[in-house]
Design an enzyme around this catalytic site. Structure first.
Site: not given
Length: 469
Positions: A243, A225, A223, A169, A220-221, A277, A374
């Protein structure tokens, strides 16, 4: 408007009933539509992926390598199709899009060099104990928008090399190049092994909840994750690799050569317009160097050519989407309202699209969101320190732990300091970059597990201990 691409399920194109818009961040306008996957299409993709897995796990390692090598070659062969598509949907300069596609193929090829061979743990008069590794089954790969092809394939390649099948996805902000990747996979891989579905957050939730998916690989972020981890645990306790984000600190010691390191620091912070990241998110610079380093970085920021990725000579593209564009501008405005000073940039460019001038900010400290969070955009705060111990403590005083770097004319001293930093990866006199043979990931809230290398591959298999006569 560009014709829509399709999902790929079981090696065949699958049309959608509903679609969503895809925006070119360089123009802030819709240029294509992508298919919105239904719950029934996800169920079908998981079902065919399960069947493909049962066949694929029995394929000898040498045959798997040959097939996956062909997949990598087919990706390279479509660079001239994939790269413009990637630039339109992600915004990065065309040359950077070409590099991402090359890295995508190289990720697959690099992982093919590893083999998970059985290990004998004991062999004596009591018998033999052997540890081997079994593929997990169906892996759901959920990829972000900053390097969509590279990171989707990174997850998928680790799964496929170790004998699993995948349902991929992409981010709804950047679905098109990944859908095209699904078409390439349909031509080069066994049917059902590599399935692609595009959709929004609801599709991601369905995947993390789906009892037929055995593992989620997510980039991804923090939050998101956390939500992925909670959802995966609540469904079937599926395995998860995360990650997540970083707030990477670069520590610049008093003996650093400003003229030498400034371009490297700038690249480490602003590559992909800061949307990495592992990018440098804050610089802790010895107070004796702040004026010189600030001036050098500001000059580089002012010289950098920002624009549409198809314009000749463009070095930095737009922020990828409007929510992130508005967030980064909000962080800059907040920092300036607290007494920060923009040595360069500080505002959006006066043109269509989500463009922010590369921004260098001084006069800020911890407690400012631009420093503590970030930012994931083209802005870099510079902070000063007096003593090295203070710099190390401040670099570590964060919930993130992805990367860090130390810059010094004395590499051995820098290495000693690096060993004190709480991060998954630490660089000396450089920052950023990853290789398929080297594990990468973070500690604290920057993730769970490591990707790539032998360590990464082992996170896509289940260890099995056998007691033998």
């Amino acid at each position: 408007m560009q014709a829509s691409l399709t999902h790929t399920i079981d090696g065949r194109p699958v049309e959608a009933v509903e679609f969503f818009d895809v925006i070119n961040p360089a123009t802030a306008s819709v240029f294509a539509q992508a298919p919105e996957a239904s719950r029934a299409q996800l169920d079908l993709a998981v079902e065919v992926a399960r069947r493909a897995f049962e066949r694929w796990r029995a394929v000898p390692t040498a045959s798997r390598r040959k097939i996956l090598s062909g997949f990598a070659a087919a990706i390279r062969a479509e660079t001239q199709i994939l790269a413009p598509l990637l630039t339109r949907e992600q915004g990065k300069p065309l040359a950077a899009a070409v590099r991402e596609i090359e890295s995508t193929a190289a990720r697959i090829e690099g992982l093919l060099a590893f083999e998970l061979t059985p290990e004998t743990l004991r062999d004596d008069e009591r018998g033999r104990v052997v540890l081997d590794y079994q593929p997990m089954g169906v892996v759901g790969a959920i990829a972000p928008w900053n390097s969509p092809l590279l990171l989707a394939t990174q997850i998928a390649a680790q799964a496929l090399v170790t004998g699993n099948s995948v349902v991929v996805k992409p981010s709804p902000f950047t679905p098109l190049a990944t859908l095209r990747l699904g078409e390439i996979a349909a031509r080069t891989l066994p049917p059902g092994l590599f399935n692609t579905l595009s959709g929004g957050n609801e599709l991601g939730r369905w995947m993390t909840e789906h009892a037929g998916i055995d593992k989620i690989g997510f980039v991804g972020s923090v939050a998101t994750g956390k939500r992925v981890l909670a959802s995966a645990a609540a469904s079937n306790l599926k395995r998860v690799s995360l990650e997540l984000g970083g707030n990477d600190a670069a520590i610049v010691l008093a003996d650093a050569d400003v003229d030498s390191i400034a371009p490297k620091l700038f690249s480490g912070a602003f590559a992909n317009s800061g949307q990495r990241c592992m990018a440098i998110k804050r610089v802790l610079v010895h107070e004796s160097l702040i004026d010189r380093l600030g001036a050098a970085l500001a000059q580089l920021a002012k010289q950098a050519k920002v624009g549409d990725g198809f314009e000749p000579g463009v070095e930095l593209g737009p922020v990828q989407n409007r929510p992130q564009f508005e967030r980064v501008l909000g962080l800059i405005d907040d920092a300036l309202s607290r007494g920060g000073r923009a040595l360069a940039g500080g505002a959006a460019l006066n043109r269509a699209g989500y463009f922010i001038a590369p921004t260098i900010v001084t006069g800020v400290a911890e407690g400012t969101p631009l420093v503590d969070e970030e930012q994931f955009g083209p802005v870099l705060p510079l902070l000063t320190f007096t003593h090295v111990d203070e710099a190390v403590a401040r670099a570590n005083a964060t919930r993130f732990g992805l990367g860090a770097s130390v810059w010094s004319g004395d590499p051995e001293r820098a290495a000693d300091i690096a060993h004190r930093l709480e991060a998954g990866t630490v660089w000396i006199n450089s920052h950023g970059g990853s290789l398929p043979e080297i594990p990468f990931g973070g500690c604290k809230e920057s993730g769970i597990g490591r990707g790539m290398g032998l360590m990464g591959l082992k996170s896509y298999v289940e260890p099995r201990v056998s007691y033998l006569p």
